[in-house]
Motif scaffolding. Structure first.
Motif, PDB file in Angstrom:
ATOM      1  N   SER A 249      -3.423   5.155   2.642  1.00 14.97           N
ATOM      2  CA  SER A 249      -2.981   6.309   1.860  1.00 14.97           C
ATOM      3  C   SER A 249      -3.410   7.650   2.453  1.00 14.97           C
ATOM      4  N   PHE A 250      -4.185   7.635   3.529  1.00 11.92           N
ATOM      5  CA  PHE A 250      -4.584   8.885   4.172  1.00 11.92           C
ATOM      6  C   PHE A 250      -3.683   9.220   5.352  1.00 11.92           C
ATOM      7  N   GLU A 251      -2.787   8.321   5.711  1.00  8.57           N
ATOM      8  CA  GLU A 251      -1.903   8.504   6.867  1.00  8.57           C
ATOM      9  C   GLU A 251      -0.450   8.427   6.431  1.00  8.57           C
TER      10      GLU A 251
ATOM     11  N   PHE B 265       0.842  -1.193   0.000  1.00  5.86           N
ATOM     12  CA  PHE B 265       0.000   0.000   0.000  1.00  5.86           C
ATOM     13  C   PHE B 265       0.874   1.238   0.000  1.00  5.86           C
ATOM     14  N   LYS B 266       0.242   2.357  -0.257  1.00  4.25           N
ATOM     15  CA  LYS B 266       0.941   3.630  -0.383  1.00  4.25           C
ATOM     16  C   LYS B 266       0.555   4.513   0.794  1.00  4.25           C
TER      17      LYS B 266
ATOM     18  N   TYR C  67       5.676   3.599  -0.966  1.00  6.62           N
ATOM     19  CA  TYR C  67       5.031   2.292  -1.034  1.00  6.62           C
ATOM     20  C   TYR C  67       5.606   1.401   0.054  1.00  6.62           C
ATOM     21  N   VAL C  68       4.731   0.621   0.693  1.00  6.21           N
ATOM     22  CA  VAL C  68       5.140  -0.237   1.794  1.00  6.21           C
ATOM     23  C   VAL C  68       4.733  -1.672   1.486  1.00  6.21           C
ATOM     24  N   ALA C  69       5.722  -2.585   1.522  1.00  6.81           N
ATOM     25  CA  ALA C  69       5.459  -4.021   1.379  1.00  6.81           C
ATOM     26  C   ALA C  69       5.291  -4.566   2.795  1.00  6.81           C
ATOM     27  N   VAL C  70       4.062  -4.634   3.238  1.00  9.12           N
ATOM     28  CA  VAL C  70       3.764  -4.891   4.640  1.00  9.12           C
ATOM     29  C   VAL C  70       4.185  -6.291   5.109  1.00  9.12           C
ATOM     30  N   GLU C  71       4.119  -7.284   4.251  1.00  6.19           N
ATOM     31  CA  GLU C  71       4.497  -8.640   4.667  1.00  6.19           C
ATOM     32  C   GLU C  71       5.991  -8.714   4.994  1.00  6.19           C
TER      33      GLU C  71
END
Length: 153
Positions: free
Chosen positions: A43-45, A11-12, A18-22
């Motif tokens: 994307s709002f934070e 997510f962005k 961009y963040v690869a959360v896993e």
């Protein structure tokens, strides 16, 4: 082009990162104090928050060292000092593995109940079900964001 994760696990943040959360969850899972972790951002934070299931022995050891009573697991998970300690330890692990500033957690919730199949929070192969986790922890995530924003102001 390099594929780093599933499309739905990226997510962005509001500043465009961009963040690869896993990948982040795998890095944070190296911290010996925790049993499970779910990281959330949108994307709002501009920062990330997390729900952490602490290792029972780790939090009880922390309580003994810091003279925190009552000593039951659920009460310890609600203790603000315990939350700060676990957040600091997680971010120390993040620094050790050279995560970037926007990949650091700004707030966490310590959850006494492990993510389980009965509550439909993980798959039979123990992968996190992100939409269900968000639905289940929506109120907590909102509190984490508002609390972190207050402390940053």
């Amino acid at each position: 082009m390099k594929i780093i994760d599933r499309k739905k696990n990226i997510f962005k943040l509001s500043q465009g990162e961009y963040v690869a959360v896993e990948n982040l969850e795998n890095t944070y899972s190296r911290c010996p104090l925790i049993a499970q972790i779910w990281i959330y951002g949108n994307s709002f934070e501009s920062f990330l928050v997390g729900v952490v299931v602490p290792d029972r022995k780790a939090i009880e050891d922390w309580a003994k060292l810091n003279n925190q009573f009552p000593n039951d697991f659920e009460s310890l998970c609600q203790d603000l000092k315990a939350q700060k300690y676990f957040l600091d330890e997680l971010n120390s692990t993040a620094k050790q593995y050279q995560l970037k500033g926007f990949e650091m957690l700004k707030a966490i919730h310590l959850e006494p109940n492990p993510f389980d199949i009965e509550r439909d929070l993980i798959t039979p192969t123990f992968k996190l079900k992100r939409p269900q986790l968000l639905q289940h922890y929506k109120g907590i995530v909102d509190q984490l964001y508002s609390g972190a924003k207050r402390s940053m102001a």
